[in-house]
Design a protein around this motif. Sequence first.
Motif, mmCIF file in Angstrom:
data_model
loop_
_atom_site.group_PDB
_atom_site.id
_atom_site.type_symbol
_atom_site.label_atom_id
_atom_site.label_comp_id
_atom_site.label_asym_id
_atom_site.label_seq_id
_atom_site.Cartn_x
_atom_site.Cartn_y
_atom_site.Cartn_z
ATOM 1 N N ASP A 82 0.771 -1.055 0.015
ATOM 2 C CA ASP A 82 -0.025 0.039 0.133
ATOM 3 C C ASP A 82 0.992 1.112 0.008
ATOM 4 N N TYR A 83 1.916 1.208 0.811
ATOM 5 C CA TYR A 83 2.866 2.240 0.713
ATOM 6 C C TYR A 83 3.445 2.930 -0.729
ATOM 7 N N VAL A 84 3.739 1.472 -1.406
ATOM 8 C CA VAL A 84 4.244 1.819 -2.835
ATOM 9 C C VAL A 84 3.081 2.388 -3.716
ATOM 10 N N LEU A 85 1.975 1.971 -3.584
ATOM 11 C CA LEU A 85 0.870 2.348 -4.307
ATOM 12 C C LEU A 85 0.479 3.722 -4.272
ATOM 13 N N GLN A 86 0.841 4.285 -2.947
ATOM 14 C CA GLN A 86 0.744 5.789 -2.874
ATOM 15 C C GLN A 86 1.746 6.744 -3.368
ATOM 16 N N GLY A 87 2.633 5.904 -4.342
ATOM 17 C CA GLY A 87 3.588 6.971 -5.117
ATOM 18 C C GLY A 87 2.553 7.289 -6.285
ATOM 19 N N ASP A 88 1.505 6.556 -6.631
ATOM 20 C CA ASP A 88 0.562 7.123 -7.910
ATOM 21 C C ASP A 88 -0.399 8.121 -7.283
ATOM 22 N N LYS A 89 -0.096 9.429 -7.279
ATOM 23 C CA LYS A 89 -1.099 10.510 -6.618
ATOM 24 C C LYS A 89 -2.246 10.618 -7.474
ATOM 25 N N LEU A 91 -3.780 7.936 -8.902
ATOM 26 C CA LEU A 91 -4.846 6.763 -8.500
ATOM 27 C C LEU A 91 -5.459 7.132 -7.084
ATOM 28 N N GLN A 92 -4.383 7.451 -6.126
ATOM 29 C CA GLN A 92 -4.940 7.880 -4.721
ATOM 30 C C GLN A 92 -6.218 9.038 -4.735
ATOM 31 N N ALA A 93 -6.073 9.839 -5.847
ATOM 32 C CA ALA A 93 -7.064 11.063 -5.798
ATOM 33 C C ALA A 93 -8.321 10.391 -6.401
ATOM 34 N N ALA A 111 -19.352 7.215 -11.797
ATOM 35 C CA ALA A 111 -19.372 6.783 -13.208
ATOM 36 C C ALA A 111 -17.967 7.476 -13.645
ATOM 37 N N GLU A 112 -17.932 8.622 -13.432
ATOM 38 C CA GLU A 112 -16.784 9.723 -13.935
ATOM 39 C C GLU A 112 -15.449 9.146 -13.141
ATOM 40 N N CYS A 113 -15.632 8.732 -12.049
ATOM 41 C CA CYS A 113 -14.219 8.300 -11.161
ATOM 42 C C CYS A 113 -13.675 6.798 -11.892
ATOM 43 N N ALA A 122 -5.999 1.559 -13.315
ATOM 44 C CA ALA A 122 -5.775 1.619 -11.978
ATOM 45 C C ALA A 122 -6.074 0.041 -11.533
ATOM 46 N N TYR A 123 -6.593 -0.804 -12.043
ATOM 47 C CA TYR A 123 -6.946 -2.159 -11.791
ATOM 48 C C TYR A 123 -5.774 -3.081 -11.838
ATOM 49 N N THR A 124 -4.597 -2.638 -12.404
ATOM 50 C CA THR A 124 -3.402 -3.294 -12.527
ATOM 51 C C THR A 124 -2.517 -2.844 -11.440
ATOM 52 N N ALA A 125 -2.856 -1.950 -10.900
ATOM 53 C CA ALA A 125 -1.948 -1.100 -10.084
ATOM 54 C C ALA A 125 -1.209 -2.136 -8.971
ATOM 55 N N PRO A 126 -2.202 -2.873 -8.282
ATOM 56 C CA PRO A 126 -1.223 -3.559 -7.291
ATOM 57 C C PRO A 126 -0.388 -4.694 -7.875
ATOM 58 N N ALA A 127 -0.728 -5.170 -8.958
ATOM 59 C CA ALA A 127 0.312 -6.144 -9.614
ATOM 60 C C ALA A 127 1.488 -5.360 -9.973
#
Length: 642
Positions: A82-89, A91-93, A111-113, A122-127
């Motif tokens: 999760d800490y690494v995922l925070q690098g994608d600002k 994605l977080q926003a 729907a916009e989000c 975004a859905y491949t971000a954890p991988a």
Amino acid sequence: MIELKNLTLQRGSKLLLEQANLTIPPGKRIGLIGRNGSGKSSLFALIKGEIAQDSGDIVLPPHWKTASVAQETPALDTSALDYVLQGDKELQAFQTALKEAEAQNDGMKQAECHAKLEEIDAYTAPARAAKLLSGLGFAQEEHGRPVKSFSGGWRMRLNLAQALMCRADLLLLDEPTNHLDLETVLWLENHLSSLHCTQIIISHDRDFLNAATTQTVELSGRKLTLYGGNYDFYQSERARRLAQQQAAYAKQQAHIKHLQSFIDRFKAKATKAVQAQSRMKALDRLERIAPAHLDSGFSFRFDTPEHLPNPLLKLEKADLGYNGETILRGISLSLESGARYGLLGVNGSGKSTFIKTLAGSLPLIAGGIVRAEKLNIGYFAQHQLDTLRPDQSPLWHIQTLSPEAKEQDIRNFLGGFNFTGDAALQNTAPFSGGEKARLALAMLVWQKPNLLLLDEPTNHLDLDMRHALTLALQSFQGALITVSHDRSLLEATTDSFLLIEEGRLKTFDGDLEDYRRYRLARENAAASPAASAQNQNRKDSKRLEAQIRQEKAKRGKPLQQKIDQAEKEIAALSEIQTACEAFLVQENAYNEENKGKLQQTLSQLAQTKVKLGQMEENWLAWQEELESILLAVEEELRGISE
């Protein structure tokens, strides 16, 4: 494009940049080099907007996203992944916005989000985050561990992974190979070459720079000089430039001497006063060429050890580990005088455990170790920097080793490590990491060891100091075992390699290139169950990349032709400007007989500057337009493929 125009930067009383200019086109991978303290990290802070310049301009495209490695990592309960995922600002926003929309039951906003999250993959971000962690040496079971459970070096790896997770337009990396082992450095080289963004990398690892960068910027003499190749190209080109600079300097000094002689002889004579004043003005206008300097501030060597017993040390069927846990089993090694080993092995294999056991910092768990009676070990490890007394000087630290030594002898010795004058008497509290590492090495050299155990000795050392250390180690007459991610140091100072793998120690037959191939083969073999699916994915990916390249070339061709033509015109106008300015600094340019040419040159220079400014603006606008077209092509074709 990044532009620095007539930039002056001062920190405290130290002037780091003075009227410096630099242009970096988008997509380049730049190695930023310069001696410790020259201002490289301050330039990064300036680019990030953390500090302001004293004068001049720094121009970055307003839409660019910048990523860099955080220098501090708080003790967080957040998992490593999760800490690494925070690098994608972004994605977080968008994820935060989606949660808010769900809480407000706002279907349109949801729907916009979802559309935005789909757009940024975004859905491949954890991988992707898990892949970065694995590449940087984190085991799969460590991905869920809290950040606070990792040591300082591993937290720096997490910070690096977080920076790499950001889909940045500009990536700033300051010494990214510190705290990495050789295998991870090799992975990082490959990863950086696959990123489609502008990169500026500060590093003192020449092999890493050669592999990871396409151009080099040298910060020296408060100026920035761009070289059109990697570090090896820079070295050869710099040598040529310095030779030319020294020749130009000698020629200019002769010219200055001639002008000054004329002024001194005739400034008091009425008949020659006008000519003397003219030459004084010419001398004031003259842009001075600095003498070329090639000398390093470092010069030291290892004295011949007083004793060279043989063997120095012997391990017999030894089990090694710590806290009761066995890491290495059945280790046997006879360390002969004059042996020079590089120690290889993946992170966590037990390299530091092995070195610490030889140094006597860890006891054996089982088996035997025999040390020669006259054994004198010089052990360098990163934690030694923390053992330096912050309230004491380099001179004091050497005096504690040899109270009977003369102060002048110690000061002469410290001068070889660039602790000259008052620097030898200053407290170490404000020292940089590089200065502390130099002092730790100085203390090690002073003790005249016959066995050197070096665990990452080059961290924090700049290129000049690394070179000096390499030369000193080459002439060292004792035995040597080195762990280092600096391939140049390993190749230049060791004769053979030991490999720690699966809890065993064995000889590795081959060089570092053989080892790189060996590691790749091992990784491919480990991934074999899923190899066929991955191969197909790679083929599909390559096919798509080829299609994207072709379509980009087709749609971008008209603009690219304009850009190429603009670059030719900019080069031609720059030559005219240089020629005009060269004439204007000549002493005879202002003589009566050159009055017409002077007016013509001034007019031509003014027109050239206007044309050059307009052409540079056109070039920048066309570059941005081309970027937009290429981005649209990328999004269109990748959208179709999905």
